[in-house]
Design a protein around this motif. Structure first.
Motif, PDB file in Angstrom:
ATOM      1  N   CYS A  64       0.851  -1.196   0.000  1.00 38.76           N
ATOM      2  CA  CYS A  64       0.000   0.000   0.000  1.00 38.76           C
ATOM      3  C   CYS A  64       0.887   1.248   0.000  1.00 38.76           C
ATOM      4  O   CYS A  64       1.974   1.254   0.592  1.00 38.76           O
ATOM      5  CB  CYS A  64      -0.888   0.012   1.245  1.00 38.76           C
ATOM      6  SG  CYS A  64      -2.240  -1.160   1.175  1.00 38.76           S
ATOM      7  N   ASP A  65       0.440   2.289  -0.659  1.00 41.70           N
ATOM      8  CA  ASP A  65       1.145   3.571  -0.728  1.00 41.70           C
ATOM      9  C   ASP A  65       2.589   3.409  -1.207  1.00 41.70           C
ATOM     10  O   ASP A  65       3.523   3.982  -0.652  1.00 41.70           O
ATOM     11  CB  ASP A  65       1.101   4.289   0.626  1.00 41.70           C
ATOM     12  CG  ASP A  65      -0.317   4.653   1.035  1.00 41.70           C
ATOM     13  OD1 ASP A  65      -1.153   4.873   0.130  1.00 41.70           O
ATOM     14  OD2 ASP A  65      -0.593   4.701   2.238  1.00 41.70           O
ATOM     15  N   ARG A 174       2.197  -1.257   4.812  1.00 40.23           N
ATOM     16  CA  ARG A 174       2.736   0.032   4.403  1.00 40.23           C
ATOM     17  C   ARG A 174       4.177   0.125   4.865  1.00 40.23           C
ATOM     18  O   ARG A 174       4.485  -0.191   6.024  1.00 40.23           O
ATOM     19  CB  ARG A 174       1.925   1.179   5.011  1.00 40.23           C
ATOM     20  CG  ARG A 174       0.640   1.411   4.295  1.00 40.23           C
ATOM     21  CD  ARG A 174      -0.086   2.651   4.810  1.00 40.23           C
ATOM     22  NE  ARG A 174      -1.228   2.963   3.992  1.00 40.23           N
ATOM     23  CZ  ARG A 174      -2.335   2.231   3.935  1.00 40.23           C
ATOM     24  NH1 ARG A 174      -2.438   1.139   4.630  1.00 40.23           N
ATOM     25  NH2 ARG A 174      -3.339   2.601   3.165  1.00 40.23           N
TER      26      ARG A 174
END
Length: 182
Positions: A64-65, A174
């Motif tokens: 994620c991200d 993340r």
């Protein structure tokens, strides 16, 4: 430097490639798409030993991200330039897709890498006769949901259409935005 020996090698290779295409060794059309790891040693005048998969399937994973990527190689099987249009459908809540052309760069180990990743203007690229190039698909998961996503890619020229299924998994982790090195 490009020499007369380089030109002769290219001409021989192109004749071999066109001969294989004419003999039915490759699918009919003005280009073929084939999978290869994006950091593989593939130069601008290399071509596959076998026909590309139909349908062609790729996979990639990204946190994620974060950013990730996938790639597919395209080879012109004609003795004239071929324009290929490329489109990608972004899934709802999925990662953003940016299409880039990987220009082959000669590295210190005397191998080629698709390392100069140029943004594709208007989703089109032109392949010189016999040329192989890398279509680099950059994935940006910033703001995307975790999960599995299908991103269909369509590669289209005057004579050929190839559909590529790209399966992307956005992992529910993340990476830290900053970290200290000690």
């Amino acid at each position: 430097p490009f020499t007369s020996a380089s030109a002769e090698s290219l001409r021989d290779g192109l004749g071999d490639l066109v001969g294989r295409a004419a003999s039915g060794h490759f699918p009919e059309g003005d280009f073929i798409a084939w999978p290869r790891h994006r950091w593989a040693d593939v130069g601008p005048h290399d071509w596959p030993s076998e026909a590309g998969q139909t349908p062609l399937a790729l996979s990639a994973g990204v946190a994620c991200d974060a950013y990730g990527s996938a790639s597919v190689l395209l080879t012109n099987t004609r003795n004239r330039p071929v324009r290929v249009g490329v489109s990608a459908e972004r899934p709802a809540n999925g990662p953003r897709v940016t299409l880039r052309r990987g220009w082959h760069v000669s590295c210190p180990d005397r191998r080629y890498r698709a390392d100069a990743l140029v943004l594709m203007a208007e989703g089109r690229l032109t392949l010189a006769p016999g040329e192989t190039t890398c279509l680099w698909v950059q994935l940006d998961s910033h703001g995307a949901d975790a999960g599995r996503f299908s991103i269909p890619l369509t590669l289209r020229s005057e004579e050929t259409e190839v559909r590529v299924g790209l399966e992307v998994e956005v992992f529910p982790v993340r990476l830290p935005a900053t970290f200290e090195c000690t």
